[in-house]
Design a protein around this motif. Structure first.
Motif, mmCIF file in Angstrom:
data_model
loop_
_atom_site.group_PDB
_atom_site.id
_atom_site.type_symbol
_atom_site.label_atom_id
_atom_site.label_comp_id
_atom_site.label_asym_id
_atom_site.label_seq_id
_atom_site.Cartn_x
_atom_site.Cartn_y
_atom_site.Cartn_z
ATOM 1 N N TYR A 146 33.590 39.317 23.196
ATOM 2 C CA TYR A 146 33.037 40.685 22.651
ATOM 3 C C TYR A 146 32.906 40.461 21.130
ATOM 4 N N PHE A 147 31.906 41.157 20.479
ATOM 5 C CA PHE A 147 31.854 41.389 19.149
ATOM 6 C C PHE A 147 30.561 42.427 18.792
ATOM 7 N N ALA B 285 35.826 34.414 18.705
ATOM 8 C CA ALA B 285 37.395 34.776 18.547
ATOM 9 C C ALA B 285 37.556 35.122 17.032
ATOM 10 N N ARG B 286 36.924 34.313 15.997
ATOM 11 C CA ARG B 286 37.135 34.687 14.480
ATOM 12 C C ARG B 286 36.524 35.866 14.146
ATOM 13 N N GLY C 297 35.240 38.656 16.665
ATOM 14 C CA GLY C 297 35.428 39.666 17.809
ATOM 15 C C GLY C 297 36.757 39.408 18.522
ATOM 16 N N THR C 298 36.539 39.568 19.832
ATOM 17 C CA THR C 298 37.577 39.578 20.845
ATOM 18 C C THR C 298 37.330 38.548 22.126
ATOM 19 N N VAL C 299 38.094 37.674 22.599
ATOM 20 C CA VAL C 299 37.835 37.266 23.482
ATOM 21 C C VAL C 299 38.865 37.523 24.631
ATOM 22 N N GLU C 300 38.573 38.153 25.848
ATOM 23 C CA GLU C 300 39.309 38.721 26.904
ATOM 24 C C GLU C 300 39.316 37.598 27.902
ATOM 25 N N GLU D 278 32.421 47.040 20.220
ATOM 26 C CA GLU D 278 31.908 45.615 20.434
ATOM 27 C C GLU D 278 31.366 45.772 21.884
#
Length: 121
Positions: free
Chosen positions: A8-9, A99-100, A102-105, A73
């Motif tokens: 996600y970003f 990951a730097r 945004g977010t990684v689920e 995001e």
């Protein structure tokens, strides 16, 4: 165990040259994972303006443009990996370039016996 790593970003914050650099780094990560036997699939997604959402309510199919929910995001891509445990999946998620920014689920899959891929094996 199989894990889906959802990336996600904020789509609007990524310049084209940054996007291309991310693709190059992501390809290298996929190659590294393949060498370790952990890679199953990966792909970036088209922008959310090209998304279509489908819902069925009371037997009626409702189709709308765009993603299901407005958020800061957006889902931008994924990796599908196979690892020994959650710790390995988290270590891979930390290597995903976005990951730097945004977010990684990290989500474990429920493996249902009898799915078509199982029948082909």
């Amino acid at each position: 165990m199989k894990y889906l790593l959802l990336i996600y970003f904020a789509e609007q914050t990524l310049a084209e040259d940054d996007r291309q650099a991310c693709y190059r780094e992501s390809l290298q990560l996929a190659r590294d994972l393949a060498e370790r036997g952990q890679y199953l699939a990966a792909s970036p997604l088209q922008p959310t303006v090209l998304a279509t959402s489908v819902r069925v309510r009371d037997g009626q199919c409702l189709v709308t443009d765009g993603p299901f929910a407005e958020t800061r995001e957006q889902l931008g891509g994924y990796y599908l990996v196979e690892t020994a445990d959650l710790d390995q999946a988290i270590a891979i998620a930390a290597r995903i370039p976005m990951a730097r920014k945004g977010t990684v689920e990290v989500r474990p899959l429920i493996e249902l016996p009898g799915l078509p891929a199982d029948d082909q094996a």
